[in-house]
Design an enzyme around this catalytic site. Structure first.
Site, mmCIF file in Angstrom:
data_model
loop_
_atom_site.group_PDB
_atom_site.id
_atom_site.type_symbol
_atom_site.label_atom_id
_atom_site.label_comp_id
_atom_site.label_asym_id
_atom_site.label_seq_id
_atom_site.Cartn_x
_atom_site.Cartn_y
_atom_site.Cartn_z
ATOM 1 N N GLY A 1 6.575 0.580 5.585
ATOM 2 C CA GLY A 1 7.484 -0.302 5.007
ATOM 3 C C GLY A 1 7.577 -0.140 3.573
ATOM 4 N N CYS A 2 6.240 0.293 2.773
ATOM 5 C CA CYS A 2 6.395 0.515 1.533
ATOM 6 C C CYS A 2 7.046 1.979 1.091
ATOM 7 C CB CYS A 2 4.713 0.601 1.056
ATOM 8 S SG CYS A 2 4.026 -1.010 1.248
ATOM 9 N N THR A 3 6.905 2.794 2.060
ATOM 10 C CA THR A 3 7.575 4.026 1.723
ATOM 11 C C THR A 3 8.964 3.948 1.777
ATOM 12 O OG1 THR A 3 5.806 5.370 2.609
ATOM 13 C CG2 THR A 3 7.983 6.585 2.654
ATOM 14 N N ALA B 1 10.302 2.016 -1.498
ATOM 15 C CA ALA B 1 10.278 3.075 -2.564
ATOM 16 C C ALA B 1 11.516 4.109 -2.609
ATOM 17 C CB ALA B 1 8.906 3.727 -2.718
ATOM 18 N N ARG C 1 0.832 -1.207 -0.129
ATOM 19 C CA ARG C 1 -0.051 0.041 -0.077
ATOM 20 C C ARG C 1 0.963 1.263 -0.134
ATOM 21 N NH1 ARG C 1 -4.722 0.968 4.433
ATOM 22 N NH2 ARG C 1 -5.768 2.821 3.346
#
Length: 362
Positions: free
Chosen positions: A249-251, A254, A244
């Site tokens: 974690g996704c930030t 990326a 998401r």
């Protein structure tokens, strides 16, 4: 007879048909020509090594190769890809090679790649008492199910300390994505039962897609561009799936890929992220984090299911489906070179970059 069902990958049920771009582009952006080459004659391993070296010297890619030895003779089939001028030079060199080696050669040109229906690749292995109609019965079943066949091989042999001859068959098949996979498997095993075959249902291994051709997919980026499995032909493609936008974690993941983007550029690699967020969410995420690589808005989960990354999750007592953090490294010739599932973010981008560099040195 025992039949083993071994999957390259198994998307979850309910996958939607995907559209694929019929053209294949090189890194210069020109449509590539494909050359289908069939050779037959007194070849050995040294001949094969010389042949592949000649193809590489012409800066062409041997996308597929199949070899089979019959006594002192060998049959070789190759699918070669490259720009038109390179393929033309390769054809001339191959004809000279065949003439010197005393080989029979047939060549067919493919300049326009036919549009392909999205498919799920599988391998079927069967072994049992030799029977002339085993391959015919099974292939007829595939034909009736409208399943494509990429490869079929059969071999008969007599095991040690046995008077019975056995037959071993392997078929690589393409099951249409529109097909109900569960029903197809059930029908196949019913066929085995009717033929008194002992069908062993093997389970998919998490990285069984590794080494196979990249699954067909089409996705829309934040800018509205269409990306499919051929868009970055000739380059390394890092296709990473994350749960998401704007989550911790996704930030971080990326940001790590963005930070290393110049290093990925140096090794001829592109980064593409995929989540089930919509284009508006991706646009906000990119603007906030300064991301310059494309993100696919996989709101219908078609790309995610093609790569089998959708998993059942639980949070606050509720059950839902979501992406399991995964990364797929696609080679310049369109094969899955490496797979990371259940990714741990710290150091992951560096590990992917190191894998590409290692492949370039081998």
């Amino acid at each position: 007879m025992m039949c083993n069902w071994v999957g390259f990958y198994v998307p979850c049920s309910g996958i939607n048909p995907l559209k694929s771009n019929p053209s294949i582009h090189s890194r210069e952006g020109h449509m590539q020509t494909q050359l289908i080459v069939n050779l037959f004659g007194p070849m050995g391993t040294a001949h094969l090594a010389d042949l592949l070296a000649l193809i590489q010297q012409q800066q062409c890619h041997a996308l597929d190769s199949h070899m089979l030895a019959f006594e002192q003779r060998m049959v070789l089939a190759l699918r070669i890809s490259g720009n038109w001028d390179r393929v033309t030079r390769a054809e001339s060199v191959l004809r000279e090679f065949a003439q010197r080696a005393g080989l029979d050669m047939h060549i067919h040109h493919e300049q326009k790649i036919a549009e392909r229906e999205a498919v799920l690749p599988y391998v079927v292995d069967a072994i049992g008492l030799a029977s002339a109609d085993i391959a015919a019965v099974i292939t007829r079943f595939f034909a009736q199910q409208k399943v494509g066949m990429r490869e079929l091989s059969t071999r008969t042999y007599r095991p040690a300390r046995s008077s019975e001859r056995l037959i071993q068959m392997r078929a690589q098949i393409d099951i249409p994505a529109r097909c109900h996979l569960g029903q197809f498997k059930s029908d196949f095993f019913d066929l085995c039962d009717n033929l008194n075959l002992d069908a062993a249902r093997s389970r998919r291994m998490s990285e069984s897609i590794k080494g196979s051709a990249v699954p067909s997919f089409t996705g829309t980026t934040t800018e509205g561009d269409q990306i499919n499995e051929t868009t970055y032909s000739g380059k390394w493609l890092v296709l990473y799936f994350y749960p998401r936008d704007n989550t911790p974690g996704c930030t971080t993941e990326a940001q790590d890929f963005q930070r290393l983007l110049p290093s990925f550029d140096e090794v001829n690699a592109v980064i593409v992220g995929v989540s089930n967020d919509d284009q508006a969410s991706h646009a906000r995420f990119c603007a906030k984090q300064g991301l310059t690589f494309p993100l696919i808005a996989d709101t219908e989960q078609t790309v995610s299911r093609a790569f089998d990354v959708i998993r059942e999750k639980k949070m606050y007592g509720k059950t839902f489906e979501g992406i399991e953090r995964s990364t797929f490294l696609i080679s310049p010739d369109g094969h899955v070179h490496a797979v990371w599932r259940k990714v741990k973010v710290p150091g992951h981008a560096e590990a992917v970059l190191a894998t590409i560099r290692e492949a370039g040195q081998s």
